[in-house]
Design a protein around this motif. Structure first.
Motif, PDB file in Angstrom:
ATOM      1  N   UNK A 151       0.835  -1.201   0.000  1.00 27.75           N
ATOM      2  CA  UNK A 151       0.000   0.000   0.000  1.00 27.75           C
ATOM      3  C   UNK A 151       0.873   1.254   0.000  1.00 27.75           C
ATOM      4  N   UNK A 152       1.952   1.241   0.788  1.00 22.44           N
ATOM      5  CA  UNK A 152       2.869   2.381   0.809  1.00 22.44           C
ATOM      6  C   UNK A 152       3.572   2.543  -0.534  1.00 22.44           C
ATOM      7  N   UNK A 153       3.889   1.432  -1.169  1.00 25.40           N
ATOM      8  CA  UNK A 153       4.531   1.487  -2.474  1.00 25.40           C
ATOM      9  C   UNK A 153       3.639   2.104  -3.538  1.00 25.40           C
ATOM     10  N   UNK A 154       2.360   1.773  -3.495  1.00 21.86           N
ATOM     11  CA  UNK A 154       1.410   2.374  -4.431  1.00 21.86           C
ATOM     12  C   UNK A 154       1.393   3.894  -4.294  1.00 21.86           C
ATOM     13  N   UNK A 155       1.311   4.363  -3.062  1.00 18.39           N
ATOM     14  CA  UNK A 155       1.282   5.814  -2.821  1.00 18.39           C
ATOM     15  C   UNK A 155       2.578   6.462  -3.277  1.00 18.39           C
ATOM     16  N   UNK A 156       3.698   5.821  -2.979  1.00 15.90           N
ATOM     17  CA  UNK A 156       4.988   6.385  -3.372  1.00 15.90           C
ATOM     18  C   UNK A 156       5.100   6.494  -4.890  1.00 15.90           C
ATOM     19  N   UNK A 157       4.600   5.495  -5.605  1.00 16.96           N
ATOM     20  CA  UNK A 157       4.641   5.531  -7.066  1.00 16.96           C
ATOM     21  C   UNK A 157       3.819   6.696  -7.603  1.00 16.96           C
ATOM     22  N   UNK A 158       2.625   6.882  -7.042  1.00 13.63           N
ATOM     23  CA  UNK A 158       1.780   7.995  -7.477  1.00 13.63           C
ATOM     24  C   UNK A 158       2.446   9.329  -7.161  1.00 13.63           C
ATOM     25  N   UNK A 159       3.003   9.447  -5.959  1.00 14.48           N
ATOM     26  CA  UNK A 159       3.656  10.696  -5.562  1.00 14.48           C
ATOM     27  C   UNK A 159       4.867  11.006  -6.439  1.00 14.48           C
ATOM     28  N   UNK A 160       5.544   9.968  -6.907  1.00 17.31           N
ATOM     29  CA  UNK A 160       6.729  10.163  -7.750  1.00 17.31           C
ATOM     30  C   UNK A 160       6.361  10.481  -9.196  1.00 17.31           C
ATOM     31  N   UNK A 161       5.091  10.319  -9.555  1.00 18.96           N
ATOM     32  CA  UNK A 161       4.670  10.587 -10.920  1.00 18.96           C
ATOM     33  C   UNK A 161       4.744   9.393 -11.844  1.00 18.96           C
ATOM     34  N   UNK A 162       4.814   8.184 -11.293  1.00 15.34           N
ATOM     35  CA  UNK A 162       4.825   6.963 -12.116  1.00 15.34           C
ATOM     36  C   UNK A 162       3.384   6.589 -12.441  1.00 15.34           C
ATOM     37  N   UNK A 163       2.758   7.406 -13.249  1.00 15.93           N
ATOM     38  CA  UNK A 163       1.321   7.297 -13.481  1.00 15.93           C
ATOM     39  C   UNK A 163       1.020   7.008 -14.952  1.00 15.93           C
ATOM     40  N   UNK A 164      -0.145   6.384 -15.237  1.00 18.40           N
ATOM     41  CA  UNK A 164      -1.104   5.919 -14.243  1.00 18.40           C
ATOM     42  C   UNK A 164      -0.594   4.705 -13.476  1.00 18.40           C
ATOM     43  N   UNK A 165      -0.804   4.718 -12.165  1.00 16.10           N
ATOM     44  CA  UNK A 165      -0.492   3.554 -11.344  1.00 16.10           C
ATOM     45  C   UNK A 165      -1.594   2.523 -11.563  1.00 16.10           C
ATOM     46  N   UNK A 166      -1.201   1.331 -12.000  1.00 17.75           N
ATOM     47  CA  UNK A 166      -2.189   0.284 -12.254  1.00 17.75           C
ATOM     48  C   UNK A 166      -2.027  -0.831 -11.230  1.00 17.75           C
ATOM     49  N   UNK A 167      -3.161  -1.358 -10.783  1.00 17.45           N
ATOM     50  CA  UNK A 167      -3.181  -2.481  -9.858  1.00 17.45           C
ATOM     51  C   UNK A 167      -3.636  -3.718 -10.610  1.00 17.45           C
ATOM     52  N   UNK A 168      -2.918  -4.819 -10.434  1.00 22.63           N
ATOM     53  CA  UNK A 168      -3.319  -6.111 -10.986  1.00 22.63           C
ATOM     54  C   UNK A 168      -3.864  -6.980  -9.860  1.00 22.63           C
ATOM     55  N   UNK A 169      -5.060  -7.515 -10.032  1.00 24.54           N
ATOM     56  CA  UNK A 169      -5.669  -8.365  -9.014  1.00 24.54           C
ATOM     57  C   UNK A 169      -6.143  -9.672  -9.626  1.00 24.54           C
ATOM     58  N   UNK A 170      -5.798 -10.769  -8.973  1.00 24.06           N
ATOM     59  CA  UNK A 170      -6.275 -12.094  -9.362  1.00 24.06           C
ATOM     60  C   UNK A 170      -7.298 -12.540  -8.318  1.00 24.06           C
ATOM     61  N   UNK A 171      -8.507 -12.874  -8.770  1.00 26.90           N
ATOM     62  CA  UNK A 171      -9.539 -13.357  -7.858  1.00 26.90           C
ATOM     63  C   UNK A 171      -9.545 -14.881  -7.857  1.00 26.90           C
ATOM     64  N   UNK A 172      -9.634 -15.451  -6.678  1.00 27.29           N
ATOM     65  CA  UNK A 172      -9.658 -16.908  -6.520  1.00 27.29           C
ATOM     66  C   UNK A 172     -10.922 -17.314  -5.774  1.00 27.29           C
ATOM     67  N   UNK A 173     -11.585 -18.316  -6.304  1.00 24.88           N
ATOM     68  CA  UNK A 173     -12.870 -18.733  -5.753  1.00 24.88           C
ATOM     69  C   UNK A 173     -12.719 -19.210  -4.299  1.00 24.88           C
ATOM     70  N   UNK A 174     -13.560 -18.633  -3.438  1.00 25.37           N
ATOM     71  CA  UNK A 174     -13.547 -19.015  -2.042  1.00 25.37           C
ATOM     72  C   UNK A 174     -12.383 -18.440  -1.251  1.00 25.37           C
ATOM     73  N   UNK A 175     -11.586 -17.614  -1.910  1.00 24.58           N
ATOM     74  CA  UNK A 175     -10.429 -17.023  -1.233  1.00 24.58           C
ATOM     75  C   UNK A 175     -10.586 -15.508  -1.124  1.00 24.58           C
ATOM     76  N   UNK A 176     -10.717 -14.835  -2.287  1.00 30.09           N
ATOM     77  CA  UNK A 176     -10.859 -13.376  -2.286  1.00 30.09           C
ATOM     78  C   UNK A 176     -11.863 -12.891  -3.318  1.00 30.09           C
TER      79      UNK A 176
END
Length: 343
Positions: A151-176
């Motif tokens: 979470x801190x890394x995401x904010x630091x990337x945005x603050x540094x101008x490494x934009x757009x900051x993209x998040x990759x998420x994998x959904x797993x059944x019964x897990x998340x």
């Protein structure tokens, strides 16, 4: 080889596709142990002498950019932030002409410290993997207690101008798989762009099961229960993600907020694929799911010229298959897991 020469100056194949997006794996090592990627004890890492040196990586990227028409370079792993020479590799590639667009796909650990240096070196943006907003669930999924670091890394990337900051998420059944709307909310609140990725058969344990995979249709159904998604008027081109506008929300740059789904399994985009891959040990892979590779490291260390290496690269891409064939009964999962291929 005469057919390959017909694609002089580009990485073309028999089906008219041209690869302009290079994924460069900098290491097969990782500081997480995600359950859908590798076992708790990790894997047998590549011997150091088999890895490309920093100079060898830069040389091959230069060949790709100057001789083969590559315009986008993404550094991956394993976890690329643990490569000691990452900042200098980025700096050297930023000096290439024409200058490629450059990004990093990372788990975000260490990004808080490295983001300013990476931006100064010439990196354009980052993709950060984050599958859950729950620190305890994160610890279970990754076998490491590092949620706050991501979470801190995401904010630091945005603050540094490494934009757009993209998040990759994998959904797993019964897990998340219950977190899809909340992950979107988190991204919207912070000005990040979220991409959901279907779980792919690239785990080291070879335990992937399509029957238990959360599909793109299921992801979209969950999102539409909480948000109004509108067709994205921007042409997709060779991008892996199908994107939608999230009605009523704006992105950090003032434009419309977007959410994407990469349906590699159920919505394959092979016909528009524009990617070529270089592994950390110098092998060319013309498809993420390829079962064979072409060795550039051996040729390079054997004294091959830039032009000879470019020709080898073209030959490797020319024989790329029409599709990954996951739905074919004869499909074989690659021997290398994702951590050794590069995302």
């Amino acid at each position: 080889m005469s057919e390959v020469r017909a694609t002089n100056g580009v990485l073309g194949d028999r089906f008219g596709r041209v690869a302009t997006d290079l994924r460069v794996s900098l290491t097969d090592r990782c500081n997480l142990r995600c359950t859908y990627c590798m076992p708790a004890e990790g894997l047998a890492w590549l011997p150091r002498e088999e890895l490309l040196s920093d100079d060898e990586i830069v040389r091959l990227v230069r060949i790709a950019v100057e001789l083969l028409g590559v315009t986008n370079v993404r550094f991956t792993g394993g976890e690329p932030l643990i490569r000691p020479g990452l900042v200098e590799i980025v700096r050297a590639c930023a000096d290439l002409r024409p200058r490629p667009k450059m990004s990093v796909t990372t788990n975000g650990i260490g990004l808080e410290r490295l983001a300013p240096a990476l931006k100064s070196a010439g990196l354009d943006r980052v993709n950060v993997s984050l599958d859950t907003l729950d620190p305890e669930r994160f610890k279970t999924l990754t076998r490491r207690d590092r949620h706050a670091s991501v979470v801190s890394g995401l904010k630091a990337a945005a603050d540094a101008g490494l934009v757009p900051v993209k998040i990759n998420s994998v959904l797993m059944r019964g897990v998340n798989d219950d977190e899809a709307p909340e992950l979107v909310r988190f991204a919207l609140e912070h000005g990040y762009e979220l991409r959901f990725i279907e779980q792919m058969p690239l785990d080291a344990q070879h335990s992937w099961d399509r029957a238990t995979m959360v599909t793109a249709d299921e992801i979209l159904e969950a999102l539409r229960a909480s948000y109004t998604l509108l067709p994205d008027p921007v042409e997709r081109g060779g991008a892996p993600a199908e994107t939608w506008l999230v009605d009523g929300y704006r992105a950090s740059d003032g434009g419309p907020a977007r959410v994407g789904v990469i349906g590699s399994v159920t919505r394959p985009f092979c016909g528009d694929c524009d990617r070529t891959r270089l592994t950390a040990d110098g092998q060319i892979r013309n498809c993420l799911f390829a079962t064979d590779e072409s060795d550039l490291r051996g040729a390079m260390r054997g004294g091959a010229t830039d032009e000879e290496l470019a020709t080898r690269w073209q030959a490797a891409m020319w024989v790329k298959r029409a599709g990954h064939g996951i739905d074919d009964p004869s499909f074989l999962q690659p021997a290398r897991p994702m951590s050794a291929i590069g995302g």
